[in-house]
Design a protein around this motif. Structure first.
Motif, PDB file in Angstrom:
ATOM      1  N   TRP A   1     -27.639  28.218 -20.879  1.00 45.44           N
ATOM      2  CA  TRP A   1     -26.629  27.261 -20.417  1.00 45.44           C
ATOM      3  C   TRP A   1     -25.285  27.546 -21.073  1.00 45.44           C
ATOM      4  CZ3 TRP A   1     -30.405  22.715 -21.615  1.00 45.44           C
ATOM      5  CH2 TRP A   1     -31.229  22.481 -20.512  1.00 45.44           C
ATOM      6  N   ARG A   2     -25.315  27.708 -22.388  1.00 48.64           N
ATOM      7  CA  ARG A   2     -24.063  27.904 -23.119  1.00 48.64           C
ATOM      8  C   ARG A   2     -23.328  29.140 -22.627  1.00 48.64           C
ATOM      9  NH1 ARG A   2     -21.939  31.824 -27.343  1.00 48.64           N
ATOM     10  NH2 ARG A   2     -19.836  30.968 -27.383  1.00 48.64           N
ATOM     11  N   ARG A   3     -24.038  30.237 -22.415  1.00 46.61           N
ATOM     12  CA  ARG A   3     -23.382  31.471 -21.974  1.00 46.61           C
ATOM     13  C   ARG A   3     -22.834  31.337 -20.558  1.00 46.61           C
ATOM     14  NH1 ARG A   3     -26.769  36.536 -24.707  1.00 46.61           N
ATOM     15  NH2 ARG A   3     -26.510  35.779 -26.861  1.00 46.61           N
ATOM     16  N   ASP A   4     -23.527  30.593 -19.723  1.00 44.76           N
ATOM     17  CA  ASP A   4     -23.019  30.365 -18.366  1.00 44.76           C
ATOM     18  C   ASP A   4     -21.725  29.549 -18.418  1.00 44.76           C
ATOM     19  OD1 ASP A   4     -23.342  30.200 -15.341  1.00 44.76           O
ATOM     20  OD2 ASP A   4     -23.359  28.077 -15.885  1.00 44.76           O
TER      21      ASP A   4
ATOM     22  N   PRO B   1     -15.370  28.831 -17.780  1.00 46.63           N
ATOM     23  CA  PRO B   1     -14.686  27.703 -18.418  1.00 46.63           C
ATOM     24  C   PRO B   1     -13.753  26.990 -17.443  1.00 46.63           C
ATOM     25  CG  PRO B   1     -13.570  29.727 -18.994  1.00 46.63           C
ATOM     26  CD  PRO B   1     -14.789  30.131 -18.202  1.00 46.63           C
ATOM     27  N   GLU B   2     -13.519  25.717 -17.713  1.00 46.30           N
ATOM     28  CA  GLU B   2     -12.607  24.923 -16.899  1.00 46.30           C
ATOM     29  C   GLU B   2     -11.718  24.103 -17.825  1.00 46.30           C
ATOM     30  OE1 GLU B   2     -15.192  23.730 -13.037  1.00 46.30           O
ATOM     31  OE2 GLU B   2     -16.136  23.280 -14.957  1.00 46.30           O
ATOM     32  N   LEU B   3     -10.448  23.967 -17.461  1.00 50.22           N
ATOM     33  CA  LEU B   3      -9.517  23.191 -18.266  1.00 50.22           C
ATOM     34  C   LEU B   3      -9.792  21.690 -18.122  1.00 50.22           C
ATOM     35  CD1 LEU B   3      -6.162  25.101 -17.622  1.00 50.22           C
ATOM     36  CD2 LEU B   3      -7.660  25.261 -19.620  1.00 50.22           C
ATOM     37  N   GLY B   4      -9.157  20.905 -18.999  1.00 52.14           N
ATOM     38  CA  GLY B   4      -9.346  19.469 -19.010  1.00 52.14           C
ATOM     39  C   GLY B   4      -9.077  18.811 -17.676  1.00 52.14           C
ATOM     40  N   ASN B   5      -9.955  17.903 -17.278  1.00 48.80           N
ATOM     41  CA  ASN B   5      -9.907  17.164 -16.017  1.00 48.80           C
ATOM     42  C   ASN B   5     -10.165  18.044 -14.799  1.00 48.80           C
ATOM     43  OD1 ASN B   5      -9.271  14.676 -17.301  1.00 48.80           O
ATOM     44  ND2 ASN B   5      -7.112  15.264 -17.389  1.00 48.80           N
ATOM     45  N   GLU B   6     -10.576  19.298 -15.041  1.00 48.58           N
ATOM     46  CA  GLU B   6     -10.930  20.203 -13.945  1.00 48.58           C
ATOM     47  C   GLU B   6     -12.386  20.668 -14.058  1.00 48.58           C
ATOM     48  OE1 GLU B   6      -8.130  23.408 -13.920  1.00 48.58           O
ATOM     49  OE2 GLU B   6      -6.384  22.087 -13.782  1.00 48.58           O
ATOM     50  N   GLU B   7     -13.195  19.991 -14.864  1.00 50.50           N
ATOM     51  CA  GLU B   7     -14.546  20.484 -15.198  1.00 50.50           C
ATOM     52  C   GLU B   7     -15.568  20.146 -14.106  1.00 50.50           C
ATOM     53  OE1 GLU B   7     -12.586  18.698 -18.964  1.00 50.50           O
ATOM     54  OE2 GLU B   7     -12.890  18.151 -16.872  1.00 50.50           O
ATOM     55  N   LYS B   8     -15.240  20.415 -12.864  1.00 51.22           N
ATOM     56  CA  LYS B   8     -16.095  20.017 -11.744  1.00 51.22           C
ATOM     57  C   LYS B   8     -17.397  20.810 -11.708  1.00 51.22           C
ATOM     58  CE  LYS B   8     -12.230  18.428  -8.910  1.00 51.22           C
ATOM     59  NZ  LYS B   8     -11.474  18.581  -7.645  1.00 51.22           N
TER      60      LYS B   8
ATOM     61  N   LYS C   1      -8.750  33.158 -14.705  1.00 56.15           N
ATOM     62  CA  LYS C   1      -7.286  33.089 -14.836  1.00 56.15           C
ATOM     63  C   LYS C   1      -6.776  31.816 -14.160  1.00 56.15           C
ATOM     64  CE  LYS C   1      -7.298  37.297 -16.539  1.00 56.15           C
ATOM     65  NZ  LYS C   1      -7.074  37.529 -17.982  1.00 56.15           N
ATOM     66  N   THR C   2      -5.672  31.305 -14.654  1.00 54.33           N
ATOM     67  CA  THR C   2      -5.083  30.117 -14.052  1.00 54.33           C
ATOM     68  C   THR C   2      -3.591  30.081 -14.375  1.00 54.33           C
ATOM     69  OG1 THR C   2      -5.364  27.719 -13.779  1.00 54.33           O
ATOM     70  CG2 THR C   2      -5.416  28.577 -16.028  1.00 54.33           C
ATOM     71  N   THR C   3      -2.930  29.049 -13.912  1.00 53.90           N
ATOM     72  CA  THR C   3      -1.539  28.788 -14.286  1.00 53.90           C
ATOM     73  C   THR C   3      -1.513  27.472 -15.044  1.00 53.90           C
ATOM     74  OG1 THR C   3      -0.692  29.932 -12.331  1.00 53.90           O
ATOM     75  CG2 THR C   3       0.801  28.403 -13.443  1.00 53.90           C
ATOM     76  N   TYR C   4      -0.962  27.500 -16.237  1.00 54.24           N
ATOM     77  CA  TYR C   4      -0.922  26.311 -17.089  1.00 54.24           C
ATOM     78  C   TYR C   4       0.514  26.044 -17.502  1.00 54.24           C
ATOM     79  CZ  TYR C   4      -1.916  23.113 -20.978  1.00 54.24           C
ATOM     80  OH  TYR C   4      -1.955  22.041 -21.822  1.00 54.24           O
ATOM     81  N   LEU C   5       1.014  24.862 -17.149  1.00 57.70           N
ATOM     82  CA  LEU C   5       2.407  24.486 -17.421  1.00 57.70           C
ATOM     83  C   LEU C   5       3.378  25.570 -16.931  1.00 57.70           C
ATOM     84  CD1 LEU C   5       2.110  22.877 -20.981  1.00 57.70           C
ATOM     85  CD2 LEU C   5       2.159  21.737 -18.746  1.00 57.70           C
ATOM     86  N   GLY C   6       3.059  26.114 -15.747  1.00 52.56           N
ATOM     87  CA  GLY C   6       3.939  27.082 -15.108  1.00 52.56           C
ATOM     88  C   GLY C   6       3.779  28.509 -15.576  1.00 52.56           C
ATOM     89  N   GLN C   7       2.845  28.761 -16.513  1.00 54.54           N
ATOM     90  CA  GLN C   7       2.675  30.115 -17.037  1.00 54.54           C
ATOM     91  C   GLN C   7       1.276  30.650 -16.711  1.00 54.54           C
ATOM     92  OE1 GLN C   7       4.076  30.836 -21.102  1.00 54.54           O
ATOM     93  NE2 GLN C   7       4.915  28.757 -21.157  1.00 54.54           N
ATOM     94  N   PRO C   8       1.189  31.916 -16.261  1.00 56.39           N
ATOM     95  CA  PRO C   8      -0.128  32.507 -16.015  1.00 56.39           C
ATOM     96  C   PRO C   8      -0.866  32.744 -17.323  1.00 56.39           C
ATOM     97  CG  PRO C   8       1.601  34.156 -15.768  1.00 56.39           C
ATOM     98  CD  PRO C   8       2.295  32.841 -15.956  1.00 56.39           C
ATOM     99  N   VAL C   9      -2.149  32.385 -17.357  1.00 57.07           N
ATOM    100  CA  VAL C   9      -2.911  32.501 -18.600  1.00 57.07           C
ATOM    101  C   VAL C   9      -4.393  32.539 -18.264  1.00 57.07           C
ATOM    102  CG1 VAL C   9      -3.162  30.002 -18.962  1.00 57.07           C
ATOM    103  CG2 VAL C   9      -3.117  31.540 -20.942  1.00 57.07           C
ATOM    104  N   GLY C  10      -5.186  33.053 -19.188  1.00 58.36           N
ATOM    105  CA  GLY C  10      -6.627  33.007 -19.037  1.00 58.36           C
ATOM    106  C   GLY C  10      -7.170  31.647 -19.439  1.00 58.36           C
ATOM    107  N   VAL C  11      -8.458  31.439 -19.178  1.00 60.83           N
ATOM    108  CA  VAL C  11      -9.144  30.213 -19.593  1.00 60.83           C
ATOM    109  C   VAL C  11     -10.360  30.627 -20.406  1.00 60.83           C
ATOM    110  CG1 VAL C  11     -10.225  28.050 -18.863  1.00 60.83           C
ATOM    111  CG2 VAL C  11      -8.393  29.054 -17.482  1.00 60.83           C
ATOM    112  N   MET C  12     -10.553  29.977 -21.556  1.00 60.22           N
ATOM    113  CA  MET C  12     -11.624  30.379 -22.469  1.00 60.22           C
ATOM    114  C   MET C  12     -12.183  29.160 -23.204  1.00 60.22           C
ATOM    115  SD  MET C  12     -11.319  32.815 -25.859  1.00 60.22           S
ATOM    116  CE  MET C  12     -12.728  33.063 -26.959  1.00 60.22           C
ATOM    117  N   HIS C  13     -13.472  29.177 -23.457  1.00 61.89           N
ATOM    118  CA  HIS C  13     -14.061  28.207 -24.371  1.00 61.89           C
ATOM    119  C   HIS C  13     -13.812  28.729 -25.787  1.00 61.89           C
ATOM    120  CE1 HIS C  13     -15.871  24.949 -22.202  1.00 61.89           C
ATOM    121  NE2 HIS C  13     -16.367  25.777 -21.303  1.00 61.89           N
TER     122      HIS C  13
END
Length: 433
Positions: A42-45, A50-57, A120-132
């Protein structure tokens, strides 16, 4: 920590002692060990997705499906994307909550792991990765494991367990309420009403097999401050025609540091002021009209927090005035002090020592990091514990800190977390009345 929290707790009667139930504790330990491979999977999956805050669908969907499969009462979309599961024991008794946070961070992973995130995502207008990059993936997996363990011994539980899977611990977008604060506002600690809450956090600088805790102030409050320094624009070649907000802002940054070094009684408790962002100007030879500073304040004492807020306002406005500029100061509290109720901590410390072994449980110093678990602790007694995630024999100085691209957790530490959560809940519910 010497303030109203402690005085309030001393005025209350002692909590009941925990009744020994060696057979149930042994059964929980056995079941937690049997869950190891599943929890790691589970943890590795979650780590890979990963999902950012309020996007953890996606994460919430997996959690909800797992809790429903266990036969729990399940609520979804709590605090936007949160999930709550309710397990009713075979006997009447109190209600205990266990909490895990689900969100990742806007960090581009550099670990090279086979299950590393490539999101990958856009956060506060900047392209960035997403990671736990803080271990929330492991928190979700450990609480899922604890839910499965406790569901297998529910007939022996005297009370109810509420599993809280929380979004947005790392914060919501500016101006958006989220995380534990929103879940509390929506009544997550009611229906049924929670009597006590437990949570844990994996730690990359603590060796696997180790538990750490601290009574009273454990993690700092977190405040976000913004200072808008307003001056007068001019050509960079003629600074005497300007009121330079850049130089004024630089003086304010220096002045803020003297609050900690010269105005705060650091023998009482630690405190931090950090300026993390400076924005101003569009061209090298134009003195701008405005510069904006943004930073964080960390304190472990409410009185000290208020004194620092006042000092920040005084320092910024007076330095700006001395330069002919103005400073607008705004301070917002993100999270209160993570405060381990001293009576509850004393009651449950024997459980921690039984689970990990006395030699592997230590009382740690306070941490200037922050946790919005504190919002739950403002409403009910709570205990927040750290569980080791550093490979055995490794030097903490050689490990990547939390919130960085090389952050690493040893999966072998997850079983202790599962056992700790499940045993804390079972022992609390088994306390003598």
């Amino acid at each position: 920590m010497k303030h109203s929290y402690l005085l309030a707790s001393l005025a209350l009667p002692a909590l009941p002692a925990v009744a020994q139930n060696p057979a149930l504790n042994a059964r929980i330990a056995q079941l937690a060990q049997a869950e190891e491979a599943k929890v790691i999977t589970w943890r590795r999956d979650f780590h890979q997705h990963p999902e950012l805050g309020n996007e953890e669908k996606r994460t919430a969907g997996i959690v909800a499906a797992h809790l429903k499969k266990l036969g729990l009462e399940v609520q979804t979309n709590v605090g936007r994307t949160g999930v709550v599961g309710i397990l009713r024991g075979g006997k009447p008794g109190p209600v205990v909550a266990l909490r895990a946070d689900m969100d990742g961070l806007p960090v581009t992973e550099a670990t090279g792991l086979a299950f590393a995130s490539t999101v990958k995502t856009t956060y506060l207008g900047q392209p960035v990765g997403v990671m736990h990059a803080c271990g929330h993936d492991s928190h979700v997996a450990m609480l899922m494991g604890a839910a499965e363990v406790l569901s297998q011994v529910k007939k022996e539980l005297s009370g109810t367990v509420k599993f809280i899977f929380q979004p947005a611990e790392e914060g919501s977008l500016p101006g958006v309420v989220g995380g534990a604060k929103l879940m509390v506002q929506e009544g997550v600690l009611d229906n049924p009403k929670v009597d006590a809450i437990f949570g844990l956090h994996i730690n990359a600088q603590t060796e696997v097999g180790t538990l750490k805790y601290r009574p009273e102030g454990t993690m700092a409050s977190s405040d976000v401050f913004t200072i808008k320094v307003k001056g007068k624009s001019a050509h960079g070649a003629y600074p005497w025609l300007a009121v330079d907000p850049v130089v004024t802002a630089a003086q304010i940054v220096t002045g803020l540091q003297t609050i900690i070094s010269r105005q705060v009684e650091l023998t009482q408790d630690a405190a931090v002021i950090t300026v993390g962002m400076i924005h101003g100007g569009v061209r090298n030879n134009i003195i701008p009209e405005q510069v904006e500073l943004t930073g964080t304040i960390r304190t472990l004492d409410k009185d000290m927090q208020q004194k620092i807020w006042a000092a920040v306002r005084r320092t910024a406005t007076n330095i700006a005035e001395s330069a002919g500029a103005t400073a607008e100061v705004d301070i917002v509290n993100y999270a209160p002090i993570t405060y381990n109720d001293p009576r509850l901590t004393e009651q449950m410390a024997p459980t921690l020592r039984r689970v990990a072994g006395p030699a592997h449980v230590t009382v740690q110093k306070a941490v200037t990091g922050a946790e919005d678990f504190a919002y739950f602790q403002e409403k009910v007694p709570g205990l927040f514990v750290f569980v080791g995630g550093m490979p055995k024999g490794k030097n903490p100085a050689d490990t990547a800190p939390h919130h960085t691209a090389n952050f690493f957790i040893d999966d072998s530490g997850l079983t202790l977390g599962v056992q700790t959560l499940a045993t804390l809940a079972a022992d609390y519910l088994g306390a003598r009345k």
